[in-house]
Design a protein around this motif. Structure first.
Motif, PDB file in Angstrom:
ATOM      1  N   GLN A   1       0.834  -1.199   0.000  1.00 45.59           N
ATOM      2  CA  GLN A   1       0.000   0.000   0.000  1.00 45.59           C
ATOM      3  C   GLN A   1       0.868   1.249   0.000  1.00 45.59           C
ATOM      4  N   THR A   2       0.573   2.174  -0.910  1.00 43.24           N
ATOM      5  CA  THR A   2       1.294   3.448  -0.932  1.00 43.24           C
ATOM      6  C   THR A   2       0.623   4.487  -0.038  1.00 43.24           C
ATOM      7  N   GLY A   3      -0.669   4.342   0.188  1.00 43.29           N
ATOM      8  CA  GLY A   3      -1.383   5.254   1.074  1.00 43.29           C
ATOM      9  C   GLY A   3      -1.631   4.600   2.412  1.00 43.29           C
ATOM     10  N   ASP A   4      -2.451   5.257   3.222  1.00 41.68           N
ATOM     11  CA  ASP A   4      -2.741   4.706   4.544  1.00 41.68           C
ATOM     12  C   ASP A   4      -4.242   4.667   4.809  1.00 41.68           C
ATOM     13  N   SER A   5      -5.010   4.369   3.753  1.00 42.32           N
ATOM     14  CA  SER A   5      -6.454   4.297   3.930  1.00 42.32           C
ATOM     15  C   SER A   5      -6.843   3.208   4.907  1.00 42.32           C
ATOM     16  N   PHE A   6      -6.140   2.060   4.826  1.00 40.31           N
ATOM     17  CA  PHE A   6      -6.449   0.959   5.720  1.00 40.31           C
ATOM     18  C   PHE A   6      -5.687   1.066   7.041  1.00 40.31           C
TER      19      PHE A   6
ATOM     20  N   SER B   1      -7.957   7.133 -11.086  1.00 39.92           N
ATOM     21  CA  SER B   1      -6.847   6.731 -10.220  1.00 39.92           C
ATOM     22  C   SER B   1      -6.153   7.948  -9.627  1.00 39.92           C
ATOM     23  N   GLU B   2      -6.065   9.036 -10.393  1.00 36.83           N
ATOM     24  CA  GLU B   2      -5.446  10.254  -9.883  1.00 36.83           C
ATOM     25  C   GLU B   2      -6.288  10.856  -8.750  1.00 36.83           C
ATOM     26  N   ILE B   3      -7.618  10.796  -8.894  1.00 36.13           N
ATOM     27  CA  ILE B   3      -8.490  11.297  -7.827  1.00 36.13           C
ATOM     28  C   ILE B   3      -8.326  10.460  -6.569  1.00 36.13           C
ATOM     29  N   LEU B   4      -8.237   9.137  -6.744  1.00 35.51           N
ATOM     30  CA  LEU B   4      -8.063   8.251  -5.594  1.00 35.51           C
ATOM     31  C   LEU B   4      -6.746   8.530  -4.881  1.00 35.51           C
ATOM     32  N   ARG B   5      -5.698   8.827  -5.632  1.00 37.18           N
ATOM     33  CA  ARG B   5      -4.409   9.161  -4.994  1.00 37.18           C
ATOM     34  C   ARG B   5      -4.494  10.470  -4.230  1.00 37.18           C
ATOM     35  N   GLY B   6      -5.270  11.418  -4.740  1.00 33.93           N
ATOM     36  CA  GLY B   6      -5.451  12.678  -4.020  1.00 33.93           C
ATOM     37  C   GLY B   6      -6.261  12.498  -2.752  1.00 33.93           C
ATOM     38  N   LEU B   7      -7.186  11.549  -2.746  1.00 28.15           N
ATOM     39  CA  LEU B   7      -7.989  11.292  -1.553  1.00 28.15           C
ATOM     40  C   LEU B   7      -7.214  10.535  -0.489  1.00 28.15           C
ATOM     41  N   SER B   8      -6.155   9.864  -0.867  1.00 26.74           N
ATOM     42  CA  SER B   8      -5.364   9.086   0.086  1.00 26.74           C
ATOM     43  C   SER B   8      -4.434  10.000   0.874  1.00 26.74           C
ATOM     44  N   SER B   9      -4.547   9.979   2.197  1.00 25.65           N
ATOM     45  CA  SER B   9      -3.736  10.863   3.044  1.00 25.65           C
ATOM     46  C   SER B   9      -2.260  10.505   3.003  1.00 25.65           C
TER      47      SER B   9
END
Length: 450
Positions: free
Chosen positions: A51-56, A298-306
Motif C-alpha cells: 500500500q502506498t497510502g494509509d487508507s487501511f 486513479s489520480e483522484i483516488l491518490r489525491g484522496l489518500s492521506s
C-alpha cells in the motif's frame, strides 16, 4: 492521574470494577491474536506492505492490528461506532426516534436495542465485502461459498462479542466500555509505531543526529498531547442569572450559574466523518482491485489518500488535504447543530425564570447563543484540524509511516479524561455514602454516630 488511580485502588468497590475492566481488556487483546478460519494470514500483510497510502492504516489502528492479522476481531467495534452515529443522526430526522430519546430510561433501552441490531447488520455487510472482495484476490485459502460464509459469520460474531464486552464494562467496570475497548486497541499500536520511528530516524544515525531526532519527536508528541488536553477541556461559560421569587414565606431563586459550552463541542466526530468520506472511495477501489492505473479516476483516488499529502515529490496530491480540512469544519458545524439546540435552551431558561445578564429572554437569547456557538465551533474545528494535520505533514515530509495520528490522539486523551472523571465521581459518591450511611462498614465513620 496516578494519584487518582492510587486512591481508587484503596476503595474495594472501585478496585473490583477496575480489575474487572482490565480482565475484559485482556480478553479483547487475546481474541485479537486468534486467526479467522480459512484465511491466508500472509495476504493482508503483503497487502499492507504494497500500500502506498494509509487508507487501511486508519482502520487497522482502530482494530488494534486485528485487521492486519485478520483475527476474529478484525472488524473490532467500528460497526457499533458507525451504528451509534447513524442512530444519533436519525433521531433528528425521524420523529419516532426523537420521541424514544425523550421517553427516559425506557426510550434509551429501545434505542440501545436498535443500535445493536444495526451493528449486526453493518458487521454482516462489512464482513461480506471483505470475504468477497479480498477473497477473490487471495485472502481465502480456497475461495468458495463455505469458506466465505465461515469468514462472514466469524467476523460478525467477533464484532458482536466486542460490543457485548463493551456493554459489560460500562455496566460492571469503569468508564464507557465501547470507548475503552477502542482505547486499548489504539494503545496496542503505539509500540510498533514508536519502533518504526526509531528505525526511521534514530537507528544507525550518529549520537548527535540521532539524539536531535529523538528530541524533536518527543517535543512534537508532547506539544500535541498538551494542545489536545487543552482543546478537550476548554470551555466557554455563559453566565445565567435566575430571578428571585417569593413563595409563601420563602424566597426562591436568585441564584447564579452558567452554561458550559465546550470548545470542541463535537469531539472527534467531525474527524471520523471527514476521514470516512475521504477513504470510502479508496477502500471500495481496493476491494475491486482498482486504483493503480493512470486514468483520472486513479489520480483522484491518490489525491484522496492521506499517504500522498504533504509529500514534496507529490505536492499536487495535497488538494485532498484542503478538501479534508473543509469537510472537518463542515461536520463540526453540522454535528453541533443537531446535538445542541439554542432555541430549546432559551425556552427552558425562560420557563425557569433564568436569563443571561444583559440579554433579553426569547429571540435575543437564541441569537446570542448562536453567535457564541458559531464562534466556539470554528475555534474547536481549527484545533481539530491542527491536531490532525501535523501528523500528516510529519508523515508526508519525513516519510514516517505510522498509524498513530491526530484522530487516535484525540480519542486517547478524550477517553482517559472521561474515565478519570467517572472514577473521581464514584469516589465522591462513595465518600458521601460513608458520611450519611448508617449501615455496614461506613457506620463507624458516620457523622451521626449511629
Amino acid at each position: 492521574m496516578l494519584q487518582t488511580f492510587r486512591k481508587a485502588f484503596q476503595i474495594e468497590d472501585i478496585r473490583r470494577k477496575i480489575l474487572y475492566t482490565l480482565a475484559m481488556l485482556f480478553v479483547v487483546r487475546l481474541g485479537s491474536q486468534l486467526p479467522t478460519p480459512g484465511v491466508d494470514p500472509t495476504y493482508i500483510q503483503n497487502f499492507f506492505a504494497n500500500q502506498t497510502g494509509d487508507s487501511f492504516n486508519f482502520f487497522n489502528a482502530f482494530t488494534g492490528g486485528s485487521f492486519e492479522t485478520m483475527s476474529i476481531f478484525a472488524l473490532s467495534i467500528t460497526p457499533y461506532i458507525t451504528s451509534s452515529i447513524i442512530i444519533q443522526l436519525l433521531t433528528i430526522a425521524i420523529p419516532k426516534l426523537e420521541e424514544m430519546q425523550k421517553e427516559g430510561e425506557d426510550g434509551r433501552k429501545k434505542l440501545t436495542a436498535l443500535t445493536r441490531y444495526v451493528t449486526v447488520v453493518l458487521a454482516l455487510i462489512e464482513s461480506t465485502a471483505m470475504a468477497v472482495g479480498f477473497g477473490r484476490q487471495g485472502l481465502l485459502e480456497k475461495f468458495n461459498f463455505v469458506n466465505a460464509a465461515i469468514v462472514v459469520l466469524t467476523l460478525t460474531a467477533g464484532s458482536a462479542f466486542l460490543m457485548w464486552i463493551g456493554e459489560r464494562i460500562t455496566e460492571k467496570g469503569v468508564g464507557n466500555g465501547i470507548s475503552i475497548v477502542l482505547l486499548i486497541n489504539i494503545l496496542s499500536r503505539i509500540p510498533s509505531d514508536m519502533t518504526s520511528l526509531y528505525e526511521k530516524f534514530i537507528s544507525g544515525k550518529g549520537l548527535a543526529s540521532g539524539g536531535l531526532a529523538a528530541i524533536i519527536i518527543i517535543v512534537i508528541i508532547l506539544v500535541l498531547v498538551v494542545f489536545t488536553v487543552i482543546l478537550q477541556d476548554a470551555e466557554r461559560r455563559i453566565p445565567v442569572q435566575y430571578s428571585q421569587k417569593v413563595q409563601g414565606r420563602k424566597s426562591v431563586g436568585g441564584q447564579s450559574t452558567n452554561i458550559p459550552l465546550k470548545v470542541n463541542t463535537a469531539g472527534v466526530i467531525p474527524v471520523i466523518f471527514a476521514s470516512s468520506i475521504m477513504q470510502f472511495p479508496v477502500v471500495i477501489a481496493s476491494f475491486m482491485g482498482k486504483g493503480n492505473g493512470k486514468g483520472i479516476g486513479s489520480e483522484i483516488l491518490r489525491g484522496l489518500s492521506s499517504g500522498n499529502w504533504c509529500n514534496p515529490n507529490k505536492i499536487y496530491y495535497s488538494w485532498g488535504l484542503i478538501v479534508y480540512i473543509v469537510l472537518t469544519i463542515f461536520f463540526a458545524y453540522f454535528y453541533t447543530s443537531i446535538t445542541f439546540n439554542p432555541l430549546e435552551i432559551a425556552n427552558n431558561m425562560k420557563k425557569s425564570g433564568g436569563f443571561i445578564p444583559g440579554i433579553r429572554p426569547g429571540k435575543p437569547t437564541v441569537d446570542y447563543l448562536n453567535k457564541i456557538l458559531n464562534y466556539i465551533i470554528f475555534i474547536g474545528a481549527c484545533g481539530l484540524v491542527i491536531v490532525q494535520v501535523i501528523p500528516f505533514v510529519f508523515n508526508g515530509v519525513f516519510g514516517a509511516n505510522v498509524s498513530f495520528g491526530g484522530t487516535s490522539l484525540i480519542i486517547i486523551i478524550g477517553v482517559v479524561l472521561e474515565t478519570l472523571k467517572q472514577i473521581e465521581s464514584q469516589m465522591l459518591v462513595r465518600n458521601y455514602t460513608g458520611f450519611l450511611n448508617v449501615k455496614g462498614k461506613s457506620m463507624k465513620n458516620s457523622f451521626l454516630g449511629y
